[in-house]
Design an enzyme around this catalytic site. Structure first.
Site, mmCIF file in Angstrom:
data_model
loop_
_atom_site.group_PDB
_atom_site.id
_atom_site.type_symbol
_atom_site.label_atom_id
_atom_site.label_comp_id
_atom_site.label_asym_id
_atom_site.label_seq_id
_atom_site.Cartn_x
_atom_site.Cartn_y
_atom_site.Cartn_z
ATOM 1 C CG HIS A 16 -3.613 32.702 -12.158
ATOM 2 N ND1 HIS A 16 -2.768 32.553 -13.235
ATOM 3 C CD2 HIS A 16 -3.697 31.476 -11.575
ATOM 4 C CE1 HIS A 16 -2.364 31.291 -13.299
ATOM 5 N NE2 HIS A 16 -2.902 30.614 -12.296
ATOM 6 C CD GLU A 17 -5.424 30.961 -7.827
ATOM 7 O OE1 GLU A 17 -6.158 29.958 -7.927
ATOM 8 O OE2 GLU A 17 -4.190 30.923 -8.000
ATOM 9 N N GLY A 41 0.823 -1.198 0.000
ATOM 10 C CA GLY A 41 0.000 0.000 0.000
ATOM 11 C C GLY A 41 0.854 1.244 0.000
ATOM 12 N N PRO A 44 2.413 4.920 1.201
ATOM 13 C CG PRO A 44 4.407 6.087 0.873
ATOM 14 C CD PRO A 44 3.230 5.536 0.138
ATOM 15 N N GLY A 45 1.581 5.582 4.585
ATOM 16 C CA GLY A 45 0.538 6.122 5.438
ATOM 17 C C GLY A 45 -0.781 5.405 5.387
ATOM 18 C CE LYS A 48 3.115 -0.135 3.681
ATOM 19 N NZ LYS A 48 2.595 1.227 3.428
ATOM 20 C CB THR A 49 3.702 0.123 10.567
ATOM 21 O OG1 THR A 49 4.604 0.143 9.456
ATOM 22 C CG2 THR A 49 4.480 -0.174 11.832
#
Length: 608
Positions: A418-419, A196, A198-199, A202-203
């Site tokens: 622009h936004e 999977g 990262p994050g 799994k651990t």
């Protein structure tokens, strides 16, 4: 005890030096000591009142009452006494006992010196033994043994990965009640590989297995096997499985197994002898001649593509469990876990937060809730509010606000248009993500940003939606062209994303009719760094030129679509830019009220 041993040698040295110094000063402070010849001469001259003989030494007292130490011949004590009386010494006495202080002064320095020498010899011997022990233990593995009583994580603390939980619950159940499975002829799986991004948890899931299994749980990182000396890694693998077999049945968790399990013979300059020998030993231990063990290996990686095929086959890793990014229901369940012990204001709606965080993994959501708690504490709130959590979302996505950044009115106007251009183009196209917020407040490295969120989790993107996404990316640059007749460097990231997306559409997804539904180029991966080294071209120069033409045409067509939309809505563009200049932030609901969405038909960029 170790601290006492550390200070024992300096303390002994200090005491020995102090006693020797005291003895030296004491001996140096008696300049009147006599030799034997001086004693005889003084006695003959009648200047000695008494002599006390004690073995080979004596104490003489003259007629003035001063005392003098004298070294005497040890084998002539009786004769010496008669001679001294004959020479006029009035009192000659024998001292059969010895003064304790004299004994201490005489023998203690010598004893301390002997102890010091013995201590140095013992310390050197222990150092040599310790060095030999470290050399012998250099190839030993040092896994962390976690007992069920020490593990505070269970499956109840893991959410959003129900399928992976079910796979691992079966492993735990097999360890607890193996007869249930053996009655049907089932054998215990040898290994489970969790894959999977990262994050994704799994651990955390492995720690939950440690809390639920009720058997010894050994945890080690893949990088702990590999050393610069060839053979050390293989020795550590053997030692790890020897320890595990002694505690069988048990679970061995190897985190980041890609550090040791990369494909043999790969990489720049050929293979790596140490890593390959370590991998060979791991393959043998997992499924060699000795298979009658109850050691289950659980491994985690986010790079399954670089693992050796022999490691992935059944019999070693029987199950491959994929932990993908959670959907909206999974994100809601993860948020429930992380807010369990945190005070929330009544207006907090976790369903809304779950919909606002597409693409977030478990670690991102944990960070989001933590950032919200920090913001609430900084603001003096008694509970975490919805505003705190939404601000945390923006901080995770775009970074914290940079309120110290000061830009000129001209640049502020350019950023606002622009936004506004991005927002209007995306608002007008039916297949783009909904505009959630527009802001010209600087965050991270961006002077302004437009946040768009999908209505639902999307796993596939169709051709029309991708072309509309290109048009939304070009909306900011087109707005600058229309309003100011000039362009700035602010569209650098937009152009980069549009070019990359167009190239993938042409070379990987077959969305160009001129190029056709073929895959162009192969990515060579730099296995030592885990990233792409570059693209290996498997096509001709003519095809490369055609690909470049198609990529450019996709971007240009998207640019023209954006120009058409913004030209038709020029007044709304100016009004929205003015609102951004005055308020700095405009919500998506306000944009909906300003302009109902239109349904233009975007022309798909394909060859005629």
């Amino acid at each position: 005890m170790r601290r006492l041993q550390r200070w024992l040698l300096p303390i002994a040295l200090g005491l020995a030096g102090l006693i020797l110094l005291t003895q030296y000063l004491a001996s140096g402070s008696q300049p009147g000591d006599w030799s034997y010849s001086e004693l005889v001469a003084k006695a003959q001259a009648g200047e000695v009142a008494s002599v006390t003989i004690s073995g080979a030494s004596g104490l003489a007292v003259d007629t003035s009452g001063h005392k003098y130490n004298v070294a005497l011949p040890s084998d002539q004590s009786v004769t010496l006494a008669d001679n001294l009386k004959a020479d006029g010494v009035k009192t000659v006495a024998f001292d059969s006992g010895t003064d304790l202080g004299t004994l201490l002064i005489t023998f203690l320095p010598n004893l301390l010196i002997l102890l010091l020498v013995g201590g140095l010899i013992y310390w050197s011997y222990r150092s040599i033994q310790r060095g030999q022990g470290q050399a012998m233990s250099f190839g030993r593995s040092k896994p962390r043994l976690m007992s069920p009583e020490r593990s505070l994580v269970t499956f109840a603390d893991v959410a959003g990965v129900e399928e992976a939980q079910e796979e691992l619950k079966e492993i735990v159940e097999f360890l607890k009640t193996p007869e249930k499975f053996r009655a049907l002829g089932a054998r215990i799986p040898r290994g489970v590989l969790m894959v999977g991004p990262p994050g994704s948890g799994k651990t955390l899931l492995a720690r939950a297995v440690a809390g639920e299994a009720g058997v010894p749980f050994f945890s080690i990182s893949g990088s702990e096997f590999v050393e610069m000396f060839v053979g050390v890694g293989a020795s550590r693998v053997r030692d790890l499985f020897d320890q595990a077999k002694k505690s069988s049945p048990c679970i061995v968790f190897v985190d980041e197994i890609d550090a040791v399990g990369r494909q043999r013979g790969a990489g720049l300059g050929g293979g790596n002898d140490e890593r390959e020998q370590t991998l060979n030993q791991l393959l043998v231990e997992m499924d060699g001649f000795d298979t009658d063990t109850h050691v289950i290996v659980i491994a985690a990686t986010n790079r399954p593509d670089v693992l050796d095929p022999a490691l992935l086959r059944p019999g070693r890793f029987d199950r491959h469990v994929v932990l993908d990014r959670p959907d909206v229901r999974g994100r809601r369940a993860i948020l429930d876990v992380h807010v369990k012990d945190k005070p929330l204001a009544p207006e907090v709606d976790l369903n809304v937060l779950a919909r606002q965080t597409p693409g977030f993994c478990g670690a991102d959501l944990a960070n989001l809730v933590n950032e919200g708690a920090i913001l609430a504490a900084r603001s003096g709130h008694k509970a975490i509010t919805m505003d705190d959590l939404e601000e945390a979302i923006y901080r995770v996505i775009a970074g914290p606000e940079r309120k110290s950044v000061r830009i000129s009115d001209e640049e502020k106007q350019i950023v606002a248009y622009h936004e506004a251009g991005h927002a209007l183009v995306m608002h007008a196209l039916p297949h783009t993500d909904r505009v959630h917020r527009i802001s010209i407040m600087s965050r991270g490295s961006a002077l302004g940003w437009t946040l768009s969120l999908p209505g639902d989790d999307q796993h596939l993107a169709n051709e029309v939606a991708l072309h509309e996404q290109l048009a939304g990316l070009m909306g900011g640059r087109v707005a600058e062209e229309i309003v100011f007749g000039n362009v700035t460097s602010g569209a650098e990231n937009d152009i980069k994303k549009a070019t990359q997306l167009s190239r993938r559409m042409v070379t990987q997804w077959g969305m160009s009719q001129k190029v056709g539904p073929v895959s162009m180029g192969e990515n060579n991966e730099l296995v030592f760094l885990g990233r792409d080294l570059g693209e290996r071209r498997n096509y001709s120069e003519q095809m490369a030129s055609l690909i470049d033409d198609e990529v450019r045409r996709f971007v240009e067509d998207a640019r023209e679509v954006a120009r058409t939309i913004l030209t038709e809505r020029r007044a709304v563009l100016g009004h929205l830019a003015d609102r951004l200049i005055s308020e700095e932030t405009v919500e998506g609901e306000e944009l909906d009220r300003m302009l109902p969405p239109a349904q233009p038909q975007i022309a798909i960029a394909s060859s005629p």
